[in-house]
Design a protein around this motif. Structure first.
Motif, PDB file in Angstrom:
ATOM      1  N   THR A  91       0.803  -1.229   0.000  1.00 36.57           N
ATOM      2  CA  THR A  91       0.000   0.000   0.000  1.00 36.57           C
ATOM      3  C   THR A  91       0.833   1.276   0.000  1.00 36.57           C
ATOM      4  N   ASN A  92       2.151   1.145   0.252  1.00 40.85           N
ATOM      5  CA  ASN A  92       3.042   2.304   0.380  1.00 40.85           C
ATOM      6  C   ASN A  92       2.666   3.221   1.536  1.00 40.85           C
ATOM      7  N   GLU A  93       1.851   2.720   2.465  1.00 45.93           N
ATOM      8  CA  GLU A  93       1.522   3.494   3.651  1.00 45.93           C
ATOM      9  C   GLU A  93       2.612   3.311   4.703  1.00 45.93           C
ATOM     10  N   ALA A  94       2.801   4.350   5.521  1.00 45.54           N
ATOM     11  CA  ALA A  94       3.828   4.285   6.563  1.00 45.54           C
ATOM     12  C   ALA A  94       3.475   3.202   7.575  1.00 45.54           C
ATOM     13  N   TYR A  95       4.364   2.242   7.720  1.00 47.19           N
ATOM     14  CA  TYR A  95       4.136   1.151   8.671  1.00 47.19           C
ATOM     15  C   TYR A  95       4.943   1.382   9.953  1.00 47.19           C
ATOM     16  N   VAL A  96       6.189   1.816   9.794  1.00 48.00           N
ATOM     17  CA  VAL A  96       7.009   2.292  10.907  1.00 48.00           C
ATOM     18  C   VAL A  96       7.496   3.676  10.517  1.00 48.00           C
ATOM     19  N   ILE A  97       7.377   4.634  11.432  1.00 51.85           N
ATOM     20  CA  ILE A  97       7.734   6.021  11.137  1.00 51.85           C
ATOM     21  C   ILE A  97       9.117   6.325  11.700  1.00 51.85           C
ATOM     22  N   ASP A  98       9.975   6.891  10.876  1.00 49.90           N
ATOM     23  CA  ASP A  98      11.309   7.290  11.315  1.00 49.90           C
ATOM     24  C   ASP A  98      11.187   8.320  12.434  1.00 49.90           C
ATOM     25  N   TRP A  99      11.992   8.156  13.486  1.00 53.90           N
ATOM     26  CA  TRP A  99      11.913   9.047  14.641  1.00 53.90           C
ATOM     27  C   TRP A  99      12.172  10.499  14.295  1.00 53.90           C
ATOM     28  N   ARG A 100      12.805  10.725  13.132  1.00 55.48           N
ATOM     29  CA  ARG A 100      13.129  12.091  12.723  1.00 55.48           C
ATOM     30  C   ARG A 100      12.017  12.750  11.924  1.00 55.48           C
ATOM     31  N   ALA A 101      10.986  11.982  11.534  1.00 51.92           N
ATOM     32  CA  ALA A 101       9.888  12.518  10.735  1.00 51.92           C
ATOM     33  C   ALA A 101       9.112  13.562  11.548  1.00 51.92           C
ATOM     34  N   PRO A 102       8.508  14.539  10.881  1.00 53.75           N
ATOM     35  CA  PRO A 102       7.792  15.597  11.611  1.00 53.75           C
ATOM     36  C   PRO A 102       6.750  15.079  12.601  1.00 53.75           C
ATOM     37  N   VAL A 103       5.936  14.108  12.182  1.00 50.88           N
ATOM     38  CA  VAL A 103       4.878  13.625  13.085  1.00 50.88           C
ATOM     39  C   VAL A 103       5.461  12.921  14.307  1.00 50.88           C
ATOM     40  N   ALA A 104       6.668  12.340  14.172  1.00 49.96           N
ATOM     41  CA  ALA A 104       7.293  11.651  15.303  1.00 49.96           C
ATOM     42  C   ALA A 104       7.680  12.622  16.414  1.00 49.96           C
ATOM     43  N   SER A 105       7.768  13.913  16.088  1.00 49.97           N
ATOM     44  CA  SER A 105       8.104  14.895  17.123  1.00 49.97           C
ATOM     45  C   SER A 105       7.067  14.896  18.237  1.00 49.97           C
ATOM     46  N   LEU A 106       5.832  14.497  17.925  1.00 51.20           N
ATOM     47  CA  LEU A 106       4.793  14.428  18.953  1.00 51.20           C
ATOM     48  C   LEU A 106       5.152  13.432  20.041  1.00 51.20           C
ATOM     49  N   PHE A 107       5.823  12.357  19.671  1.00 56.63           N
ATOM     50  CA  PHE A 107       6.177  11.331  20.647  1.00 56.63           C
ATOM     51  C   PHE A 107       7.112  11.905  21.712  1.00 56.63           C
ATOM     52  N   ILE A 183      14.501  10.066  24.325  1.00 59.23           N
ATOM     53  CA  ILE A 183      14.748  11.502  24.164  1.00 59.23           C
ATOM     54  C   ILE A 183      13.658  12.282  24.891  1.00 59.23           C
ATOM     55  N   GLN A 184      14.086  13.244  25.707  1.00 56.04           N
ATOM     56  CA  GLN A 184      13.142  14.059  26.451  1.00 56.04           C
ATOM     57  C   GLN A 184      12.803  15.334  25.669  1.00 56.04           C
ATOM     58  N   ALA A 185      11.724  16.001  26.091  1.00 58.38           N
ATOM     59  CA  ALA A 185      11.200  17.134  25.323  1.00 58.38           C
ATOM     60  C   ALA A 185      12.242  18.232  25.131  1.00 58.38           C
ATOM     61  N   GLU A 186      13.015  18.566  26.200  1.00 59.93           N
ATOM     62  CA  GLU A 186      13.988  19.646  26.075  1.00 59.93           C
ATOM     63  C   GLU A 186      15.158  19.225  25.190  1.00 59.93           C
ATOM     64  N   GLN A 187      15.478  17.923  25.170  1.00 61.48           N
ATOM     65  CA  GLN A 187      16.517  17.426  24.278  1.00 61.48           C
ATOM     66  C   GLN A 187      16.035  17.443  22.828  1.00 61.48           C
ATOM     67  N   ASP A 188      14.778  17.071  22.625  1.00 64.87           N
ATOM     68  CA  ASP A 188      14.213  17.031  21.279  1.00 64.87           C
ATOM     69  C   ASP A 188      14.182  18.420  20.649  1.00 64.87           C
ATOM     70  N   ALA A 189      13.923  19.434  21.461  1.00 63.54           N
ATOM     71  CA  ALA A 189      13.896  20.801  20.934  1.00 63.54           C
ATOM     72  C   ALA A 189      15.256  21.193  20.376  1.00 63.54           C
ATOM     73  N   ILE A 190      16.326  20.738  21.011  1.00 61.16           N
ATOM     74  CA  ILE A 190      17.678  21.022  20.520  1.00 61.16           C
ATOM     75  C   ILE A 190      17.957  20.213  19.264  1.00 61.16           C
ATOM     76  N   ILE A 191      17.600  18.948  19.281  1.00 63.70           N
ATOM     77  CA  ILE A 191      17.858  18.062  18.144  1.00 63.70           C
ATOM     78  C   ILE A 191      17.209  18.597  16.876  1.00 63.70           C
ATOM     79  N   ARG A 192      15.986  19.120  16.999  1.00 58.05           N
ATOM     80  CA  ARG A 192      15.221  19.558  15.830  1.00 58.05           C
ATOM     81  C   ARG A 192      15.364  21.047  15.543  1.00 58.05           C
ATOM     82  N   ALA A 193      16.309  21.711  16.181  1.00 59.65           N
ATOM     83  CA  ALA A 193      16.504  23.150  15.937  1.00 59.65           C
ATOM     84  C   ALA A 193      16.903  23.393  14.488  1.00 59.65           C
TER      85      ALA A 193
END
Length: 698
Positions: A91-107, A183-193
């Motif tokens: 189906t070409n649908e996302a089955y596992v999402i890369d942790w770096r993908a935008p939607v994964a930032s919610l996690f 990865i914690q929220a404050e760490q993620d903010a730095i990673i995705r800067a």
């Protein structure tokens, strides 16, 4: 795990389906192509990359799940987050999402509550609601643990830290591991800067700043795939052993070809190893020594002065003077033979107009080459071969003499001339001139001379077609502003992750005392400051003990905030006789081995003390690895290490040796060293001392 639990059954079934999908895709790739067709060989490279990705997915396909109800959609959808992404083949649908993908930032950014959430995607801002956040631990293809850190409508009391504490309780081996599942929220903010920033990160001991920087590299390569390349990224670490320690993180995140080095090695490579570097060991450095009357560290300390932006401005001034006076007031004419003269005005025209866009060294080379071409044209015009040959021999000799009289655009020679010049003490502190001139006269340079030498070399030669997309500088409290300026010269736009801890600034005689010193390299819009105070490495007891040392460092930093992971109290033992040392160390090692500690460190004050201790333990039948300056690998197990080389490493259990008032007196430099030693411990910390225990922990 309870097999009757419906959550466990659901996740086990999903995991099995994932493994089946991985195997289907692996089988569909087909066998390895071994033929000679060039097109097929290129396709095979892509297929092999796909095989590697599936193989890595097969070990641990994902670590988290978040059920997200996107605005405008019918229902919440479970999204499984992994180190790498995978779509369903049919189906070409996302089955596992890369942790770096935008939607994964919610996690990572979602910490609970029923308020709407949003994330930034290429198509714009996406809003919605989170219904479930679940952590999953998978080992050996089996589900080990499930922790729901949030469930919409549930009480969610005390759940956020449960999975984190479970992961922090793991015992260490001889390599740093990724933290992508925790990865914690404050760490993620730095990673995705954003990309074009110089991020300066003050991180408490154990705050995960090194792993955050490495994850940021992986994120940038994912987010800016067309603009940034791994081979144009570089990591600078304090020593080669630390490089070995962190070497497994990027490959585990699917990143290769990132250069990892020390600044000294990189600088010597730029300088073509044209300098001899004096060893900067604890035994040969007055600031590491055990003398009570160390000189004060201030802006006139040689290392700090030579690493300052003020020194850089002076270097730039001297370089401009060199360029302006390169040919002198009246460039000498070149007389090839009687009557055949190249006017000095033409030499100046070529040098100052035609070649003005080149750095000084290639300008000099091009000028000599241009004079040689002029000479060849004059020789070609001579009809008689015999005369042409005679004049060619004479003229070529004259040209060599002419070229040798031009200034040499050599970094080391110019640097030496600065400290031997009559006016040196007029613009440099006298002790800087005296100390540096003494080393240069013997044919050596110090580590703090390297940034200035590379800065001069780049000014004279250009940057050699070398440019960086991103630079990571670890343990940045021990580097200088000039060093950062040098690295920035190899970039079109600043893109840095600069991280460290002022409380661990054991090379303060050449490092920084305030982060503003490094921030001054960049304009305001290109730098940002971040603080990580939460410490994840050590138990509550160890962090609270280390926090007692922190005020003695005179850094003004706030106390580290521990994760509530309790362990044994820190033990301070006062030994009465030297004969008690070996039995005490043996007991410490054996008891911690029995408790499952894999990495045990005995941290000494100096190289000499560690060598003596290693010999004593070996004679007593206790096997241990001795770490010394220049070592390239950390092997794990029982380790004896001088405190200045332990920085950046971590161990299950740590014993700080000889923690008395002689080895650790009440001055900021000793406080920083002891703080480093104590914060290497994850689960167990003890100190022993002869005589009076150090006042830093009384």
């Amino acid at each position: 795990m309870e097999t009757s639990n419906p959550t466990y059954r659901e996740e086990t079934q999903r995991l099995q389906e994932t493994f089946e999908e991985i195997e289907r895709q692996r089988a569909a790739i087909g066998p390895v192509y071994r033929g000679q067709d060039f097109t097929e060989q290129l396709l095979e490279e892509k297929r092999e990359e796909y095989r590697r990705r599936l193989a890595l997915l097969g070990n641990e396909p994902y670590f988290g799940r978040i059920d997200f109800h996107e605005d405008g959609k019918a229902a919440a959808v479970p999204l499984y987050i992994g180190k790498r992404g995978m779509d369903r083949a049919d189906t070409n649908e996302a089955y596992v999402i890369d942790w770096r993908a935008p939607v994964a930032s919610l996690f990572y950014s979602f910490i609970g509550g029923e308020s709407p959430v949003e994330y930034e995607a290429p198509e714009g801002t996406i809003g919605g609601s989170v219904y479930l956040k679940r952590n999953l631990s998978i080992r050996d293809k089996a589900l080990q643990r499930i922790v729901d850190s949030y469930e919409r409508g549930g009480d969610n009391i005390g759940l956020n830290d449960e999975f984190l504490l479970y992961k922090l309780g793991d015992k260490k081996d001889n390599k740093l591991r990724d933290i992508v599942s925790t990865i914690q929220a404050e760490q993620d903010a730095i990673i995705r800067a954003t990309r074009y920033k110089a991020l300066i990160i003050q991180g408490a001991a154990g705050s995960g700043k090194t792993t955050v920087a490495l994850h940021r590299l992986a994120f940038l390569l994912y987010q800016y795939q067309q603009q940034m390349k791994a081979e144009r990224m570089i990591i600078f670490a304090p020593n080669t052993m630390f490089l070995d320690y962190i070497s497994g993180v990027l490959p585990e995140l699917g990143v290769g070809n990132v250069e990892q080095t020390t600044f000294a090695a990189w600088a010597l490579d730029r300088l073509n190893a044209n300098v001899r570097l004096v060893k900067d060991t604890a035994e040969g450095n007055v600031w590491f020594s055990l003398v009570a009357d160390r000189p004060p560290i201030d802006d006139e300390t040689p290392g700090r002065f030579k690493g300052s932006l003020a020194f850089k401005e002076k270097l730039d001034e001297k370089l401009r003077d060199m360029e302006q006076s390169f040919l002198g007031d009246e460039p000498p004419a070149f007389e090839a033979w009687d009557g055949k003269i190249l006017p000095g005005s033409m030499v100046r025209e070529w040098f100052e107009v035609e070649y003005r866009h080149y750095a000084l060294a290639p300008r000099r080379e091009r000028l000599v080459a241009r004079i040689n071409r002029w000479l060849e044209m004059q020789l070609t015009a001579i009809g008689d071969p015999k005369i042409r040959k005679e004049r060619s021999k004479t003229a070529k000799s004259k040209l060599r003499t002419y070229a040798n009289k031009l200034q040499k655009a050599d970094a080391l020679e110019l640097y030496k001339s600065l400290f031997s010049a009559p006016d040196a003490a007029a613009w440099m502190p006298a002790k800087v001139v005296k100390e540096t001139h003494a080393y240069l006269k013997k044919g050596f340079v110090q580590p703090e001379d390297l940034p200035a030498l590379v800065w001069i070399h780049v000014a004279l030669n250009g940057r050699e077609n070398l440019s960086f997309d991103h630079v990571v500088v670890d343990e940045a409290q021990d580097v200088s502003p000039l060093q950062i300026a040098v690295l920035n010269a190899f970039m079109n736009e600043p893109s840095f992750t600069i991280l460290g801890d002022l409380a661990q600034g054991i090379h303060a005689y050449r490092g920084v005392q305030r982060w503003e010193e490094l921030a001054a390299v960049f304009d305001d819009e290109h730098n940002s400051y971040h603080a990580l105070q939460q410490s994840y490495r050590s138990t509550l007891e160890i962090i609270e003990f280390a926090n007692r040392i922190l005020p003695h460092t005179n850094t003004g930093l706030p106390a580290a905030t521990p994760v509530f992971r309790s362990g044994d109290p820190v033990e301070i033992v006062r030994l009465e006789r030297e004969e008690e040392r070996l039995p005490f160390i043996r007991g410490f090692v054996e008891s911690n081995r029995e408790r499952g500690m894999h990495t045990i460190a005995i941290i000494g004050r100096t190289d000499e003390a560690c060598e003596k201790l290693h010999a004593e333990l070996s004679a007593g039948g206790i096997e241990a690895n001795l770490i010394s300056e220049g070592q390239t690998q950390y092997r794990g197990g029982v380790t004896i290490v001088p405190v200045y080389l332990s920085k950046g490493l971590e161990f299950d259990a740590v014993l700080v040796a000889d923690a008395n008032d002689r080895h650790y007196s009440s001055n900021p430099q000793d406080a920083k060293l002891l703080y480093v030693g104590c914060t290497r411990a994850l689960h167990q910390l003890a100190l022993y001392a002869y005589g009076e225990v150090t006042p830093l922990v009384r």
